[in-house]
Motif scaffolding. Structure first.
Motif, PDB file in Angstrom:
ATOM      1  N   UNK A  47       0.850  -1.187   0.000  1.00 43.11           N
ATOM      2  CA  UNK A  47       0.000   0.000   0.000  1.00 43.11           C
ATOM      3  C   UNK A  47       0.891   1.243   0.000  1.00 43.11           C
ATOM      4  N   UNK A  48       0.298   2.417   0.146  1.00 42.96           N
ATOM      5  CA  UNK A  48       1.079   3.660   0.036  1.00 42.96           C
ATOM      6  C   UNK A  48       2.142   3.741   1.115  1.00 42.96           C
ATOM      7  N   UNK A  49       1.791   3.437   2.362  1.00 43.42           N
ATOM      8  CA  UNK A  49       2.778   3.500   3.453  1.00 43.42           C
ATOM      9  C   UNK A  49       3.924   2.538   3.182  1.00 43.42           C
ATOM     10  N   UNK A  50       3.597   1.319   2.784  1.00 42.47           N
ATOM     11  CA  UNK A  50       4.637   0.338   2.497  1.00 42.47           C
ATOM     12  C   UNK A  50       5.504   0.731   1.314  1.00 42.47           C
ATOM     13  N   UNK A  51       4.884   1.358   0.305  1.00 39.71           N
ATOM     14  CA  UNK A  51       5.655   1.751  -0.878  1.00 39.71           C
ATOM     15  C   UNK A  51       6.684   2.821  -0.540  1.00 39.71           C
ATOM     16  N   UNK A  52       6.326   3.708   0.398  1.00 38.12           N
ATOM     17  CA  UNK A  52       7.289   4.716   0.834  1.00 38.12           C
ATOM     18  C   UNK A  52       8.361   4.090   1.718  1.00 38.12           C
ATOM     19  N   UNK A  53       7.919   3.234   2.611  1.00 37.92           N
ATOM     20  CA  UNK A  53       8.855   2.580   3.533  1.00 37.92           C
ATOM     21  C   UNK A  53       9.961   1.846   2.779  1.00 37.92           C
TER      22      UNK A  53
ATOM     23  N   UNK B 180      -0.404  29.967   4.788  1.00 35.79           N
ATOM     24  CA  UNK B 180      -1.725  29.410   5.064  1.00 35.79           C
ATOM     25  C   UNK B 180      -1.753  27.915   4.723  1.00 35.79           C
ATOM     26  N   UNK B 181      -2.884  27.286   4.966  1.00 38.62           N
ATOM     27  CA  UNK B 181      -3.024  25.856   4.698  1.00 38.62           C
ATOM     28  C   UNK B 181      -2.853  25.557   3.206  1.00 38.62           C
ATOM     29  N   UNK B 182      -2.234  24.420   2.923  1.00 44.00           N
ATOM     30  CA  UNK B 182      -2.048  23.988   1.533  1.00 44.00           C
ATOM     31  C   UNK B 182      -3.357  23.508   0.905  1.00 44.00           C
ATOM     32  N   UNK B 183      -4.322  23.213   1.734  1.00 46.95           N
ATOM     33  CA  UNK B 183      -5.575  22.693   1.207  1.00 46.95           C
ATOM     34  C   UNK B 183      -5.524  21.211   0.881  1.00 46.95           C
ATOM     35  N   UNK B 184      -4.504  20.525   1.390  1.00 49.12           N
ATOM     36  CA  UNK B 184      -4.401  19.078   1.203  1.00 49.12           C
ATOM     37  C   UNK B 184      -5.089  18.406   2.391  1.00 49.12           C
ATOM     38  N   UNK B 185      -5.870  17.388   2.134  1.00 51.16           N
ATOM     39  CA  UNK B 185      -6.655  16.761   3.194  1.00 51.16           C
ATOM     40  C   UNK B 185      -5.755  16.178   4.282  1.00 51.16           C
ATOM     41  N   UNK B 186      -6.273  16.198   5.495  1.00 47.08           N
ATOM     42  CA  UNK B 186      -5.519  15.674   6.640  1.00 47.08           C
ATOM     43  C   UNK B 186      -5.221  14.188   6.482  1.00 47.08           C
ATOM     44  N   UNK B 187      -6.152  13.435   5.869  1.00 50.65           N
ATOM     45  CA  UNK B 187      -5.946  11.986   5.728  1.00 50.65           C
ATOM     46  C   UNK B 187      -4.806  11.693   4.743  1.00 50.65           C
ATOM     47  N   UNK B 188      -4.717  12.472   3.663  1.00 56.10           N
ATOM     48  CA  UNK B 188      -3.631  12.263   2.692  1.00 56.10           C
ATOM     49  C   UNK B 188      -2.284  12.573   3.323  1.00 56.10           C
ATOM     50  N   UNK B 189      -2.224  13.690   4.039  1.00 57.61           N
ATOM     51  CA  UNK B 189      -0.973  14.063   4.707  1.00 57.61           C
ATOM     52  C   UNK B 189      -0.600  13.025   5.757  1.00 57.61           C
ATOM     53  N   UNK B 190      -1.578  12.540   6.498  1.00 55.77           N
ATOM     54  CA  UNK B 190      -1.303  11.554   7.546  1.00 55.77           C
ATOM     55  C   UNK B 190      -0.715  10.278   6.946  1.00 55.77           C
ATOM     56  N   UNK B 191      -1.235   9.847   5.797  1.00 54.75           N
ATOM     57  CA  UNK B 191      -0.737   8.622   5.155  1.00 54.75           C
ATOM     58  C   UNK B 191       0.714   8.779   4.716  1.00 54.75           C
ATOM     59  N   UNK B 192       1.027   9.903   4.081  1.00 57.46           N
ATOM     60  CA  UNK B 192       2.390  10.138   3.608  1.00 57.46           C
ATOM     61  C   UNK B 192       3.343  10.301   4.787  1.00 57.46           C
ATOM     62  N   UNK B 193       2.915  11.004   5.831  1.00 63.43           N
ATOM     63  CA  UNK B 193       3.778  11.166   7.009  1.00 63.43           C
ATOM     64  C   UNK B 193       4.066   9.819   7.669  1.00 63.43           C
ATOM     65  N   UNK B 194       3.052   8.973   7.715  1.00 64.65           N
ATOM     66  CA  UNK B 194       3.252   7.648   8.313  1.00 64.65           C
ATOM     67  C   UNK B 194       4.262   6.845   7.502  1.00 64.65           C
ATOM     68  N   UNK B 195       4.165   6.945   6.164  1.00 60.94           N
ATOM     69  CA  UNK B 195       5.133   6.258   5.328  1.00 60.94           C
ATOM     70  C   UNK B 195       6.546   6.774   5.566  1.00 60.94           C
ATOM     71  N   UNK B 196       6.711   8.107   5.699  1.00 65.46           N
ATOM     72  CA  UNK B 196       8.030   8.684   5.968  1.00 65.46           C
ATOM     73  C   UNK B 196       8.546   8.252   7.341  1.00 65.46           C
ATOM     74  N   UNK B 197       7.642   8.122   8.303  1.00 65.85           N
ATOM     75  CA  UNK B 197       8.053   7.675   9.634  1.00 65.85           C
ATOM     76  C   UNK B 197       8.603   6.251   9.568  1.00 65.85           C
ATOM     77  N   UNK B 198       7.935   5.397   8.802  1.00 60.38           N
ATOM     78  CA  UNK B 198       8.395   4.010   8.709  1.00 60.38           C
ATOM     79  C   UNK B 198       9.703   3.892   7.925  1.00 60.38           C
ATOM     80  N   UNK B 199       9.954   4.819   7.015  1.00 65.12           N
ATOM     81  CA  UNK B 199      11.243   4.822   6.317  1.00 65.12           C
ATOM     82  C   UNK B 199      12.387   4.871   7.320  1.00 65.12           C
ATOM     83  N   UNK B 200      12.219   5.706   8.368  1.00 66.58           N
ATOM     84  CA  UNK B 200      13.292   5.904   9.341  1.00 66.58           C
ATOM     85  C   UNK B 200      13.219   4.960  10.533  1.00 66.58           C
ATOM     86  N   UNK B 201      12.030   4.429  10.825  1.00 60.76           N
ATOM     87  CA  UNK B 201      11.879   3.719  12.095  1.00 60.76           C
ATOM     88  C   UNK B 201      11.448   2.262  11.987  1.00 60.76           C
TER      89      UNK B 201
END
Length: 647
Positions: free
Chosen positions: A374-380, A492-513
């Motif tokens: 999935x997206x998180x795994x693909x980033x990881x 100001x806000x980028x206008x990107x949904x919180x769920x999309x940002x949360x998914x990408x941030x989680x993937x970046x977190x798993x890259x490092x951790x």
């Protein structure tokens, strides 16, 4: 023949008439002269008095004191210091060669300076002072003062000269000053008269050049009395000019020093941005150079060493260098797909190691493939095939639009030289610039940050800060001008949904951790300071099918200029983002193995505002980190805070 009385009478009348005519003419001429004299002496007396005064009194410009530049803590980055110079008046010296020879026995005179002074003498009036040597010591001045009778026409003078006390640490940020050249004047439509002062210095590159109008100030003036040939006899009065504005930057001198030292001898760049307000805390390009060399007049040998270095020390790689962002671009593609509704956080793509597109095979970096991700795994795990498939569904237009929203392909307004725009390509761009139609393979290449996509380290740092904060963070380099706070870059806000940002941030977190994350080896152990990151490795050469079949040649076995670029971006702490970091090592090899350790160290240094405790690092790294910290501490500048700080 005897004249008659009648003839005599006629002759007398004729002479009388002629006398009257001549007398009248003479009287008229005298009257005209008298009128003209009255007109000149009475009616135009004020005008001629003013002309006479202007011939006697000359106005001379007084160079203004240049504004100084400080870091965010008030430590001087570019300052003015008293500098002694030796001048010569040709007509007072008499035998110029003999005087220069006697002077050279007392103080060291550079042959280039003497040659330049002789050239100036030929262009200048013999009563004007010409600089023979600049930035001489007080000891040299004392020797000259003692031997004044033997040195006619020689005078030691004191003035202000630019100094960069932190040497190479801020060279690419601040730049340097130098004498005004004909080229400089040619670029200015209406030059300031102060620029005509011999050897007057202006900013050449960097902040010194971009903020020249503010830093220069305005010239003063003095009235001097001169004789018939223009030589100054005495000074009548003076009006001091206005000093240039002092500028305070957002950068921290200790963090900047650490970044430069940590990059070492690599051809590399690093940017540290405050996620909350866009302040640039450090911006380092390596290798660097000493800007004081240019102020004092760089030698031909020194300049050739800089221009002949393959690592390009004169280039500011943080904003001028643009690189394929590699896998750091995958966050852009992921956000474009999530926001377009093409995928959700749970949707998966299958990776078997390659993807066939238009009779061409596009490979994943892992030849055996990653399976379903999935997206998180693909980033990881940085799966290329996942993004090939996603990009084909999303399309290049939506990908490039997201890239620009995140700061790639957008010129950031920074007071630095040659700030690059980068490139977020579109079909129209290729048609207009390349004269070719966009093909499906271009989209596949772009999906992993290759092909036409280009970004600078500054843009990658901005992208990361925007993902971390969700706001339109813009980089800010100038904090105050003469004490006046400059606009924040929070945005100001980028206008990107919180769920999309949360998914990408989680993937970046798993890259490092996560243990399977590509950046796990450079993780942060401290629980409340863990970072989220993404590695990138961008190719600079094509890998042929034959080479792939035989085994791809490792970077270590390739010439330096053919090795991959190593990239890493991150933000930390993950739960409360404070700083975003981007590191690019030119031809460094793997992003996770080369760029990630540098970025991890810089990130912790920024968060702790100094050396972090060793227990913030994995146990396997602590011995190495302890030695590294000791070595880098020895490179820190020794600051006399009272002397170098803002008064």
């Amino acid at each position: 023949m005897r004249r008659t009385a009648k003839d005599t009478q006629v002759s007398t009348r004729r002479i009388g008439r002629r006398t009257l005519v001549l007398g009248g003419m003479q009287l008229g001429f005298v009257g005209l002269l008298a009128w003209r004299m009255r007109f000149l002496q009475v009616d135009q007396a004020d005008q001629f008095r003013m002309l006479a005064e202007e011939n006697r009194i000359n106005m001379r410009l007084i160079p203004p004191s240049r504004g100084e530049i400080f870091d965010r803590n008030g430590i001087a980055i570019a300052s003015n210091e008293p500098a002694y110079r030796i001048t010569m008046v040709e007509e007072d010296a008499g035998d110029v060669d003999a005087v220069i020879d006697r002077l050279s026995q007392l103080v060291h005179l550079d042959e280039q300076d003497i040659a330049r002074a002789r050239a100036e003498m030929q262009r200048s009036a013999p009563f004007l002072p010409i600089t023979l040597a600049d930035r001489v010591s007080w000891t040299d001045v004392s020797r000259i003062a003692v031997n004044t009778p033997a040195l006619p026409g020689i005078t030691p003078e004191v003035g202000l000269s630019r100094n960069y006390p932190l040497n190479q640490d801020f060279a690419h940020v601040v730049g340097y000053v130098g004498p005004v050249s004909d080229y400089d004047l040619g670029k200015i439509e209406d030059p300031d008269p102060v620029l005509m002062i011999p050897r007057f210095q202006i900013g050449k590159v960097g902040l010194e050049a971009k903020m020249e109008d503010s830093l220069r100030g305005s010239a003063g003036a003095k009235r001097v009395e001169v004789n018939a040939v223009g030589r100054v006899m005495r000074e009548l009065d003076r009006r001091e000019g206005q000093a240039g504005a002092n500028i305070q930057l957002t950068t921290d001198y200790l963090l900047q020093n650490y970044v430069q030292a940590r990059l070492g001898e690599e051809s590399a760049a690093a940017v540290v941005i405050d996620c909350t307000n866009g302040d640039i805390l450090a911006i380092g390009s390596a290798p660097s150079f000493d800007p004081n060399l240019f102020v004092r007049g760089i030698s031909v040998a020194d300049y050739r060493m800089l221009t002949g270095n393959n690592f390009r020390p004169l280039a500011n790689k943080t904003v001028q260098g643009i690189y394929p962002p590699g896998s750091t671009f995958k966050m852009v593609v992921a956000l474009a797909g999530l926001e377009a509704g093409v995928i959700t956080e749970h949707d998966t793509y299958y990776c078997n190691g390659h993807l066939e597109v238009s009779n061409r095979r596009f490979h994943c970096w892992r030849s055996g493939g990653h399976g379903s991700l999935n997206t998180v795994g693909s980033l990881r795990e940085s799966c290329d095939v996942f993004y090939y498939q996603l990009a084909l569904e999303v399309g290049i237009e939506r990908i490039s639009d997201m890239a620009r929203r995140l700061g790639i392909g957008v010129p950031h307004d920074l007071p630095m030289s040659a700030v690059a725009t980068g490139l977020a390509p579109t079909k129209e761009w290729k048609r207009e610039v390349r004269g070719q139609e966009w093909v499906i393979g271009d989209t596949v290449n772009s999906s992993i940050g290759q092909g036409f996509v280009l970004a600078s380290p500054m843009q990658l740092a901005v992208m990361t800060a925007r993902i971390a904060s969700g706001n339109n963070v813009t980089p800010r380099l100038i904090k105050t001008i003469d004490g006046v706070e400059q606009p924040s870059g929070a945005g100001e806000s980028l206008g990107i949904s919180a769920s999309s940002l949360r998914t990408v941030r989680e993937g970046m977190f798993e890259v490092s951790n996560a243990r399977r994350g590509t950046g796990y080896g450079s993780r942060v152990i401290a629980e409340n300071l863990r970072m989220a990151g993404k590695s990138g490795t961008s190719q600079v050469r094509n890998i042929t099918a034959a080479e792939r079949a035989m085994g791809v040649t490792s970077n270590a076995d390739l010439p330096w200029e053919r090795r991959d670029h190593a990239l890493w971006v991150d933000y930390a702490p993950y739960d409360n983002p404070k700083v975003a970091v981007a590191v690019v090592v030119e031809h460094g090899g793997g992003g996770s193995s080369v760029a990630a350790p540098i970025a991890r160290d810089i990130t912790l240094q920024a968060i702790y505002d100094g050396d972090p405790p060793l227990d913030a690092y994995p146990a396997k790294d602590r011995e190495h980190i302890a030695e590294q910290q000791k070595r880098l501490r020895a490179l820190r500048p020794r600051i006399d805070r009272e002397k170098m700080s803002r008064a």
